[in-house]
Each structure stands twice: as C-alpha cells, then as structure tokens.
Design a protein around this motif. Structure first.
Motif, PDB file in Angstrom:
ATOM      1  N   LEU A 157       0.796  -1.231   0.000  1.00 36.38           N
ATOM      2  CA  LEU A 157       0.000   0.000   0.000  1.00 36.38           C
ATOM      3  C   LEU A 157       0.829   1.282   0.000  1.00 36.38           C
ATOM      4  O   LEU A 157       0.265   2.377  -0.119  1.00 36.38           O
ATOM      5  N   THR A 158       2.139   1.166   0.152  1.00 40.24           N
ATOM      6  CA  THR A 158       2.972   2.371   0.267  1.00 40.24           C
ATOM      7  C   THR A 158       2.773   3.326  -0.914  1.00 40.24           C
ATOM      8  O   THR A 158       2.594   4.539  -0.736  1.00 40.24           O
ATOM      9  N   TYR A 159       2.781   2.787  -2.111  1.00 46.40           N
ATOM     10  CA  TYR A 159       2.666   3.628  -3.314  1.00 46.40           C
ATOM     11  C   TYR A 159       1.330   4.370  -3.343  1.00 46.40           C
ATOM     12  O   TYR A 159       1.288   5.584  -3.578  1.00 46.40           O
ATOM     13  N   VAL A 160       0.241   3.652  -3.086  1.00 44.69           N
ATOM     14  CA  VAL A 160      -1.069   4.293  -3.166  1.00 44.69           C
ATOM     15  C   VAL A 160      -1.263   5.294  -2.025  1.00 44.69           C
ATOM     16  O   VAL A 160      -1.917   6.331  -2.200  1.00 44.69           O
ATOM     17  N   ILE A 161      -0.672   5.015  -0.869  1.00 47.29           N
ATOM     18  CA  ILE A 161      -0.745   5.979   0.240  1.00 47.29           C
ATOM     19  C   ILE A 161      -0.038   7.275  -0.153  1.00 47.29           C
ATOM     20  O   ILE A 161      -0.535   8.382   0.104  1.00 47.29           O
ATOM     21  N   GLN A 162       1.118   7.145  -0.809  1.00 44.79           N
ATOM     22  CA  GLN A 162       1.850   8.337  -1.263  1.00 44.79           C
ATOM     23  C   GLN A 162       1.049   9.110  -2.303  1.00 44.79           C
ATOM     24  O   GLN A 162       1.006  10.347  -2.288  1.00 44.79           O
ATOM     25  N   LYS A 163       0.388   8.390  -3.205  1.00 43.93           N
ATOM     26  CA  LYS A 163      -0.405   9.052  -4.247  1.00 43.93           C
ATOM     27  C   LYS A 163      -1.580   9.812  -3.636  1.00 43.93           C
ATOM     28  O   LYS A 163      -1.881  10.942  -4.038  1.00 43.93           O
ATOM     29  N   VAL A 213     -11.026   4.346   3.250  1.00 44.43           N
ATOM     30  CA  VAL A 213     -10.905   5.271   4.391  1.00 44.43           C
ATOM     31  C   VAL A 213      -9.584   5.058   5.127  1.00 44.43           C
ATOM     32  O   VAL A 213      -8.954   6.026   5.583  1.00 44.43           O
ATOM     33  N   VAL A 214      -9.122   3.805   5.245  1.00 43.98           N
ATOM     34  CA  VAL A 214      -7.858   3.557   5.947  1.00 43.98           C
ATOM     35  C   VAL A 214      -6.688   4.148   5.164  1.00 43.98           C
ATOM     36  O   VAL A 214      -5.799   4.792   5.741  1.00 43.98           O
ATOM     37  N   ILE A 215      -6.666   3.951   3.846  1.00 44.82           N
ATOM     38  CA  ILE A 215      -5.578   4.497   3.018  1.00 44.82           C
ATOM     39  C   ILE A 215      -5.575   6.022   3.085  1.00 44.82           C
ATOM     40  O   ILE A 215      -4.515   6.658   3.219  1.00 44.82           O
ATOM     41  N   THR A 216      -6.757   6.617   3.007  1.00 42.50           N
ATOM     42  CA  THR A 216      -6.841   8.085   3.085  1.00 42.50           C
ATOM     43  C   THR A 216      -6.364   8.577   4.442  1.00 42.50           C
ATOM     44  O   THR A 216      -5.620   9.569   4.536  1.00 42.50           O
ATOM     45  N   MET A 217      -6.776   7.884   5.519  1.00 43.14           N
ATOM     46  CA  MET A 217      -6.349   8.287   6.859  1.00 43.14           C
ATOM     47  C   MET A 217      -4.843   8.094   7.028  1.00 43.14           C
ATOM     48  O   MET A 217      -4.182   8.888   7.719  1.00 43.14           O
ATOM     49  N   ALA A 218      -4.279   7.059   6.376  1.00 41.46           N
ATOM     50  CA  ALA A 218      -2.828   6.853   6.440  1.00 41.46           C
ATOM     51  C   ALA A 218      -2.093   7.999   5.747  1.00 41.46           C
ATOM     52  O   ALA A 218      -1.096   8.520   6.261  1.00 41.46           O
TER      53      ALA A 218
END
Length: 704
Positions: free
Chosen positions: A95-101, A135-140
């Motif tokens: 998920l690192t890449y999508v969290i950065q995006k 929601v978790v990715i956005t919150m991250a």
C-alpha cells in the motif's frame, strides 16, 4: 494596527463549495456519483496494523486526542508488537505507493480549493479498493502529512535540521500565534477524532465473523448501505483538515484567521459524528446478533456434551466452568488458593448453584455434612459453588464484596470469579436443571453424568447416607422410612431422640402466637402432671420467620415453658427438611392420596401456613396425633371430659380420640410452597379433608 483580512482564496473557495455540497450531501445523485467510482477487485489486506499505526501517529502528534482515544499504556505495548511484524510489513509493502499518491492528492487538490472534486479524485484513485480500504488508506496519507507537520513543530527548538525545515514552512509563526489559533486547533482535533471513529467502525464491520452473520442481516445491510456516504465524508474531512494545516503555515503575525474555518470544521465533525453514531448503533446490533448466535451454539454444545457418555467428568465440567487452559478457575476454600479443574477429575462432584444471596444456614449445614464426608473413605465427594449473578443489573462493587464474604465461609471449591460463567451455561442451568432463585445441588458421577438435578433434598433428609445421590438410592431410602419422630428430628436434636428412647411422651409445637404458646405449654404441662405421664415439649418455630421466632424462643427460655433451639439454624433446618421431604416425594410421584408420609408432611406444612400454632404428640410406642392450635388447646382445656379414658386407653389414644371429636367440617388450611421451578405440583389436595385446594400466587420479600 492590522485590520482583519479575508481567508486565503483557496480556503474561501473551499468553504463556498463545501456549503453547497453540505446542502446536497444526502442527495441520491451524489450517492450515485460516489457509487460510480467503486469497482473493487477483491484484493484482501489486513488493515488492523496500519490503522493502529495511524492512531498512534495522531495520538503522539496531538496529545489531547491521545487522551480521548486511550488513557492507559496498553496502546504503546500493542504498537511494539506490530512494529516490524510480518503483517505490518506485508500490508505496508502493498500500500505504500497508493498511500503516497493519495497524500499527494490531498496536498495538491486542497491547494486547488474544490473539496468535493478532491474527494471524488481520491475515490477514483481508490476505485479498486473496498470501502474500508478507501478510508484507511486516506487516513494513512493524512496521518503522514499531519505527523510530519507536528514532528517539526515539536522538534524545531531542539533539532537544527528540524529548525531549518520549520523556518522554510513558517512554523515558528504558527507556534507564536497558538493562543489566537486555539479555536482552529480544537475544531481540528474534534474532526480528526470523529474521522478516526468512523474509520475504525467501518473496519470493525469487515472483521465480523461471517459464520455468525451475513450481509443480509438487517443491521449489517443497513450499515453497508451507508459505507459509501461514510467514506465520502471521511475523505472529504481529510481534505478539509489538510487544507487547514496548509493554510496555517502561510499565516503571518499580522493576520488573525476568520472563524469561518472553525464553523466549517465543526460542521464536518458534526456530520462525521452523526455517521459514526448511526454506524455504531448498527454495529452494536450486529454484535448482539453474533453474541446470540454464539450463545445458542455454546448452549447446544453444552446440551450435547451433557447427553454424551464420557470416560471422565472433565469435558462436561470444563464446558460448565471454563475451557481455558491459561487460568486456574477454582478457588480452594481450604487452602485459600486457586487451582485447576483437573483436581475434580474422576470424582463425585456436587455443583452448589445459587445466587449471591445463598443463606448462611444452608452454608453452615452443608459445611457440617461436607466435613463429615471427608472423614469417611467410602463417602467422598467434592463441592463446587457456582454463583449465578446477573452482571448486567447487579452493582459490581457490592456483588464482589458479598461474593468474597460468602466464598470465605466455604471450605469447598468455588469459581474464582462469577464472571467466568458464560451466559450459555446460565441458560443451561436454568432450563435443564430448573434453577430460578432457590439453591440447588446438582450431583455428577465420576464420568460427568448427572445423578440428580437436586441432591439437596436427599442430603437434607438423610445426610451422607444418601451418597452417591442417585434416584435409585433415594427410592431405596424411602422404602425404609415411616412417619416417625426419628424422621422428623434426625440430624437436628439428639436430646429429643433420647427422650423417645427413654419412653417419654413428646410434644412438638410451633407457630408465632405468643399468647397461644404461653397458654398451651402451661396447660399441657399441668395436664401431663395430673395424668401422671412423662411428657417433654419442644418448640420448633415457624418457617421463614427468623426474627419473630427469635423473640419467641427468648420468651420461652425466660419463662422456662419448654425445650427450644436457641440456634436459629436448627429451626431453619427442621423446616428445610420438611420441604425437602415433600419435593423428594413429588419427584417420585407420591401424593397425599397414595402416601401416608406425604400426607403428614403436607399436614404439617399447612399447619405452619396458618396464623395460629399447632402441635403434634408422639407416644411411647411410636403412635402419633396432631392438631391445629385452637383445636389442640381446646382439647387440653377440656381434659376433665376425657381424663377417665386415659387410664383405660392410654394418654395418647385418649387425646387422639377427643381431638377427633373436636374436629368439624369447617376449616381453612393454607399451604405455602416455596417457588422451585419444575417441582410445584399442579394439583394439591387438602390433607385434612382430601378436597382439591385452590391455587394462589404469592410474591414475598421478608427482611427481618
């Protein structure tokens, strides 16, 4: 002085667009627009470690939120467990890449000002993910930006690198204006807290066990229908928070921010809180549904175990008390230590089941019988107290104190804590063993088979002679019995049995009418003296009238009216044994019509139900007669009319014949039976005339 300035263009545009969208937030068109972005590809990710880390970042960045989220040190211990774990590494790697995006989208789009457009862009970016993932990715992504901001704010005074970066971001100005910005920070904190609540709640739904709940369950389907809206507003709130943080760094000491941002964040917090409360309500309903399913499954499993033959008793006892291997669920009342259930393996076990108000008398009598059994090799059993306490309505502090007090009185085993008894076990005990409030004693043989669902009756009547407490043993003991003084008094008062062995006449009497007791005892002793018979009298009290009987025994002792039991436990035991005799006979299908002992038991219990006294006389040959108080006293007062019969027929026969003459068809007998589910007879006939008695319900609370 510098004048108030308008918010930066970006923030002004954001507020304007948000007002428009707030008014249309529940519009079907917007819901369809959100759903149009959703095309999950079924990928599965464990978000628990990531969510835990997000929460930790926000907690450490904003202590005020940390205090609300978790006031103990448990969180730090759990974080240590997650850091570097395979689960954490695996989740972050994918998920690192999508969290950065998403982080870049938050920072970039909030500069553009259109919060709705930014939110939809992020939803499109995350189209292949489930709602909880979005929601978790956005919150991250938000936590990364938020954490970096506050990390610099916390370190810039002590770390030169942090100081240089903070200067580039103009953070010192923000710190200097922290007092004037307090409303903004408070609104920000409330919104972040609400965002976290919604995110955690959505994740909790995804973790519900599918074997106990499906998506078709009403509460679950209602919640799932709200996931799109919840995701939209959570992502939009992250956009608004990021926008506020970015706008803060552009402030100068000459500018005081408008209160519009506070209102905007407060509105979003209110919206998120409402979403959370609605989802939380549905989640609680889902948890209740799951709990009910688990409860039913555990109950059915317990029923199956109870009906299956086993090599020993451990499987059933573990199912009843605790299946956990990491605890010692029993408290040994002798050694005052906790022990494992294995100590009961292949032993006869008596389960003492009561509420927390088990009577002192029950404990004392059982204590004597238990200690006696420990001295006899051929009669060995263990007792385990299982208190049935409703944790939902009882006051825990008071309960715990009362429970420990009672526990300390018992030399046998008890459950260490009442809370370890599962609801399914309580249901089983109530439905299968008919427990309501009155204490029961369930006997298990060494293989865990139930020998008796209430061996208390046998134990009260015959003591340890009833071992091993089977129905067959009970039936065999009854076959050796007849209605006699020894059956009434056995195990209570040896002096009365000595009188009988010495050939004396004996009168047992009871009731709570002091005047009747005085007159009856004095007149009866006068008659015995005149008739030249050796008569001993003993007062046996009244059932469930402890304080009143205590006053009467004091009066009897002071006036030397008769023999009595100063220990109230003996009076309680006399009546408890009578009730046990009745229930034991009922369990074996006996009635007053087909069993003479049952008839006498019911007669004495109906005598006790009256307001007046009563008396029962035993002769030297075991013969017996009895009467209610007024009749018995009337007979004694009329001694002159039957004294001539005494020499010819004997004292007891003459007394019995005259009592029979005094009896009339008119009578009113009351029989009060204590509630014991499953054992109350449907029909009871009058022991005096044989007619069916009317049934009434009585609820009683007698505190003396």
């Amino acid at each position: 002085m510098a004048s108030h300035t308008r918010p930066p263009p970006n923030m002004h545009k954001l507020i304007k667009n948000d007002r428009r969208m707030l008014s249309a937030s529940d519009d079907n068109a917007m819901t369809k627009q959100i759903l149009a972005t959703h095309a999950p590809d079924g990928r599965m990710v464990d978000f628990k470690p990531i969510l835990f880390t997000i929460e930790d970042v926000i907690r450490r960045a904003t202590p005020a939120i940390g205090n609300v989220l978790d006031g103990n040190g448990q969180h730090e211990d759990m974080l240590e467990d997650h850091i570097g774990s395979p689960e954490m590494d695996g989740a972050l790697e994918s998920l690192t890449y999508v969290i950065q995006k998403v982080g870049a989208e938050l920072a970039c789009k909030c500069s553009g000002g259109d919060a709705h457009a930014s939110t939809m862009a992020i939803l499109n970016l995350l189209s292949n993910y489930s709602w909880d993932a979005k929601v978790v990715i956005t919150m991250a992504a938000f936590a990364v930006n938020y954490g970096q901001y506050w990390l610099l704010a916390q370190l810039y005074t002590t770390n030169m690198l942090a100081k240089a970066l903070a200067l580039l971001k103009q953070l010192p100005d923000v710190m200097e204006n922290s007092t004037s910005l307090k409303p903004q920070f408070e609104a920000l904190n409330k919104l972040i807290k609400a965002m976290l609540d919604v995110t955690k709640c959505i994740v909790e739904f995804t973790e519900l066990p599918s074997q106990y709940i499906s998506q078709d369950t009403p509460a679950m389907s209602v919640a799932i229908a709200h996931f799109p809206t919840a995701a939209y507003w959570t992502i939009k709130s992250a956009v608004a928070c990021t926008s506020l943080i970015e706008s803060l760094v552009s402030l100068t000491h000459e500018r005081i921010m408008s209160t519009t941002e506070v209102w905007e964040l407060s509105s979003l917090a209110h919206k998120e809180t409402n979403i959370y409360e609605h989802l939380r309500t549905q989640l609680d309903l889902c948890l209740q549904h799951i709990d009910g399913k688990k409860h039913l499954e555990a109950y059915q499993n317990l029923v199956r175990i109870s009906e299956t033959h086993h090599l020993d008793n451990m499987k059933f006892i573990r199912a009843l008390i605790s299946a956990r291997d990491d605890i010692q669920p029993l408290y040994d009342g002798t050694s005052k230590t906790t022990v494992h259930l294995e100590i009961l393996k292949r032993k006869h076990v008596l389960l003492l089941i009561s509420d927390r108000d088990i009577s002192h008398e029950e404990v004392m009598v059982l204590d004597n019988l238990f200690k006696e059994s420990q001295q006899r090799q051929e009669i060995r059993y263990e007792i385990v107290w299982i208190p049935i306490i409703d944790q939902s309505i009882e006051q825990q502090g008071k309960n715990k104190h009362t429970f420990k007090e009672v526990q300390m009185m018992m030399p046998w085993f008890s459950v260490h804590e009442p809370s370890i008894i599962e609801r399914s076990v309580i249901r089983f005990i109530k439905e299968k063993w008919n427990f309501t409030k009155k204490t029961i004693l369930v006997a298990l043989d060494p293989q865990g088979k139930v020998s008796s669902t209430n061996a208390l009756h046998m134990l009260w009547i015959w003591g340890n002679q009833a071992f091993p407490f089977t129905s067959e043993r009970e039936e065999a003991l009854w076959k050796t019995e007849s209605w006699r003084l020894e059956l009434l008094i056995d195990g209570i008062d040896l002096s009365i049995l000595d009188w009988a062995a010495e050939g004396r006449y004996i009168c047992l009497f009871g009731g709570e009418d002091m005047e009747w007791i005085k007159e009856f005892t004095m007149k009866t002793k006068q008659v015995a003296e005149e008739a030249k018979v050796d008569l001993q009298m003993a007062y046996v009290g009244k059932n469930n009238a402890k304080e009143r009987v205590r006053k009467i025994t004091i009066m009897i002792g002071e006036n030397k009216l008769s023999h009595y039991w100063p220990d109230s436990t003996l009076i309680w035991f006399f009546w408890a044994r009578l009730e046990s005799m009745m229930y034991s006979k009922l369990n074996h299908g006996r009635t007053v019509e087909n069993d003479q002992i049952m008839q006498e038991i019911m007669t004495l219990l109906s005598f006790d139900g009256s307001d007046k006294g009563w008396a029962i006389f035993f002769g030297r040959g075991g013969e017996m007669t009895r009467a209610k108080g007024e009749t018995a006293l009337g007979c004694i007062l009329a001694y002159e009319e039957w004294k001539t019969e005494v020499e010819e027929k004997g004292f007891l026969t003459a007394l019995a014949e005259y009592l029979q003459q005094l009896r009339t068809p008119h009578h009113c007998n009351r029989l009060i039976l204590p509630g014991l589910a499953g054992n109350i007879p449907e029909n009871v006939v009058c022991a005096e005339c044989g007619r069916a008695m009317e049934k009434y319900l009585m609820y009683r609370c007698c505190v003396e």
